[in-house]
Design a protein around this motif. Structure first.
Motif, PDB file in Angstrom:
ATOM      1  N   PRO A   1       0.791  -1.232   0.000  1.00 37.34           N
ATOM      2  CA  PRO A   1       0.000   0.000   0.000  1.00 37.34           C
ATOM      3  C   PRO A   1       0.829   1.290   0.000  1.00 37.34           C
ATOM      4  O   PRO A   1       0.289   2.356   0.261  1.00 37.34           O
ATOM      5  CB  PRO A   1      -0.742  -0.114   1.333  1.00 37.34           C
ATOM      6  N   PHE A   2       2.138   1.202  -0.278  1.00 36.27           N
ATOM      7  CA  PHE A   2       2.983   2.386  -0.171  1.00 36.27           C
ATOM      8  C   PHE A   2       2.925   3.243  -1.431  1.00 36.27           C
ATOM      9  O   PHE A   2       3.916   3.400  -2.156  1.00 36.27           O
ATOM     10  CB  PHE A   2       4.414   1.983   0.180  1.00 36.27           C
ATOM     11  N   TYR A   3       1.732   3.790  -1.667  1.00 31.79           N
ATOM     12  CA  TYR A   3       1.596   4.801  -2.706  1.00 31.79           C
ATOM     13  C   TYR A   3       2.335   6.058  -2.242  1.00 31.79           C
ATOM     14  O   TYR A   3       2.786   6.144  -1.090  1.00 31.79           O
ATOM     15  CB  TYR A   3       0.116   5.096  -2.950  1.00 31.79           C
ATOM     16  N   GLN A  31     -10.610   1.530  -0.701  1.00 32.39           N
ATOM     17  CA  GLN A  31     -11.656   2.217  -1.459  1.00 32.39           C
ATOM     18  C   GLN A  31     -11.072   2.918  -2.681  1.00 32.39           C
ATOM     19  O   GLN A  31     -11.629   2.861  -3.782  1.00 32.39           O
ATOM     20  CB  GLN A  31     -12.368   3.229  -0.562  1.00 32.39           C
ATOM     21  N   MET A  32      -9.930   3.561  -2.504  1.00 38.64           N
ATOM     22  CA  MET A  32      -9.280   4.235  -3.626  1.00 38.64           C
ATOM     23  C   MET A  32      -8.837   3.233  -4.683  1.00 38.64           C
ATOM     24  O   MET A  32      -8.917   3.497  -5.880  1.00 38.64           O
ATOM     25  CB  MET A  32      -8.084   5.044  -3.127  1.00 38.64           C
ATOM     26  N   ARG A  84      -8.329   4.824  -8.080  1.00 38.64           N
ATOM     27  CA  ARG A  84      -7.858   6.182  -7.843  1.00 38.64           C
ATOM     28  C   ARG A  84      -6.611   6.215  -6.971  1.00 38.64           C
ATOM     29  O   ARG A  84      -6.049   7.275  -6.716  1.00 38.64           O
ATOM     30  CB  ARG A  84      -8.946   7.022  -7.161  1.00 38.64           C
ATOM     31  N   ALA A  85      -6.164   5.037  -6.496  1.00 41.69           N
ATOM     32  CA  ALA A  85      -5.090   4.997  -5.502  1.00 41.69           C
ATOM     33  C   ALA A  85      -3.780   5.581  -6.022  1.00 41.69           C
ATOM     34  O   ALA A  85      -2.988   6.125  -5.253  1.00 41.69           O
ATOM     35  CB  ALA A  85      -4.867   3.565  -5.033  1.00 41.69           C
TER      36      ALA A  85
END
Length: 341
Positions: A221-223, A273-274, A279-280
């Protein structure tokens, strides 16, 4: 930065032996042709050129060795071949550095590009490291479309940082560094501000990048927004606790109680959710993702007893105000008045 000594160029065009020169260029490989205004034109062998230290800001040479125009250069003849045999160096305090020709040097060394019999080198005298950097930028901009990835990678090189994690090793940290310093990506900043100096930004966050790299962060998850939150958090709060939070985030170790989410789960819900809405990875949303992730971090650090009503959330986690956190970070780093950061 390792330095290798070469013979110094004298006014008469001869060479003098350095006191210690295990990597000195043989006399036959370094021949002065002309000198005008301190700028020297010389000839040297490819082997001697390869031995010169790279400029500290040099891009990811291996990556750029795969560029299409360099593949085409392998069959170059005539004027194109002559141009490939021309390189640029700089002399600072008697030590010589490559200014361009880094990728060709790598390809010649690997045997992937035909070696010219001799190289024509233009050597510029520089009086300081800043002047050396400025000279590099001029020639690098004219020979390659320098991307922000390249600048970040150059920052890694200069700091001696060699990331092991896939997320950091790829070097796509421009948005994260902009958010961690200015609260938004470049497109969300005032155009009156100069662009963030990514070389210096990497140096400012070197410790935090090394700490983050130690937990082997994954691209998800490291956007960029999550990376920015980690850099800010590691700079402001106890690193061990901050790393614990981001380890839980990476491992999906959020908790739920009576239909409510703890801070880790709340941030994971935002990311999920993103991701579902595709959209993430949108750059315009990364500052908001950073602010929500930091809200989760700060709340988690405070614990359920301190902020019970805010710790277990039934609705989406709200964004924290980044401005005071960034002001605290810049004061702590001593960069509050630096316009390039």
């Amino acid at each position: 930065m390792p330095r290798k000594s070469l013979r110094k160029v004298s006014e008469m065009g001869t060479t003098t032996e350095p006191s210690v020169a295990p990597n000195a260029v043989p006399k036959s490989d370094f021949r002065i042709l002309a000198e005008a205004g301190g700028v020297v034109t010389a000839e040297m062998t490819v082997a001697a050129w390869i031995a010169l230290p790279n400029h500290p800001h040099q891009r990811n040479t291996v990556r750029h060795a795969r560029a299409v125009h360099l593949k085409q250069a392998r069959g170059a003849t005539g004027a194109v071949a002559n141009q490939l045999a021309h390189v640029v160096a700089a002399r600072l305090d008697g030590t010589y550095y490559k200014v361009d020709g880094h990728t060709r040097s790598y390809l010649w060394e690997q045997g992937q590009l035909p070696r010219p019999a001799v190289l024509r080198v233009t050597i510029y005298p520089v009086a300081s490291r800043a002047e050396l950097d400025a000279l590099y930028e001029v020639f690098d901009a004219s020979t390659a479309a320098k991307t922000r990835y390249d600048q970040v990678y150059g920052g890694f090189r200069e700091c001696g940082f060699q990331p092991r994690s896939k997320r950091l090793r790829h070097g796509f940290l421009n948005d994260a560094l902009n958010i961690a310093l200015r609260g938004g990506i470049r497109g969300q900043q005032s155009r009156a501000l100069p662009e963030v100096n990514l070389y210096r930004a990497v140096a400012v966050f070197q410790r935090e990048l090394e700490l983050l790299d130690s937990i082997d962060p994954e691209p998800r998850p490291f956007y960029s927004g999550v990376v920015a939150a980690a850099l800010i958090g590691l700079a402001l709060y106890p690193p061990e606790r901050v790393l614990d939070f981001f380890k839980k985030l990476q491992n999906g170790e959020g908790n739920r109680k009576d239909g409510r989410s703890d801070p880790v789960d709340a941030v994971l819900n935002v990311i999920q959710q993103m991701t579902l809405e595709k959209r993430a990875a949108q750059t315009a949303l990364q500052a908001d993702l950073c602010a929500r992730t930091l809200r989760g971090l700060v709340t988690w650090l405070a614990g359920p007893e301190t902020q019970r009503n805010q710790y277990w959330l039934k609705t989406s986690i709200h964004a924290i105000n980044l401005e005071p956190l960034l002001a605290e970070l810049k004061a702590k780093k001593g960069i509050r008045d630096d316009p390039t950061l």
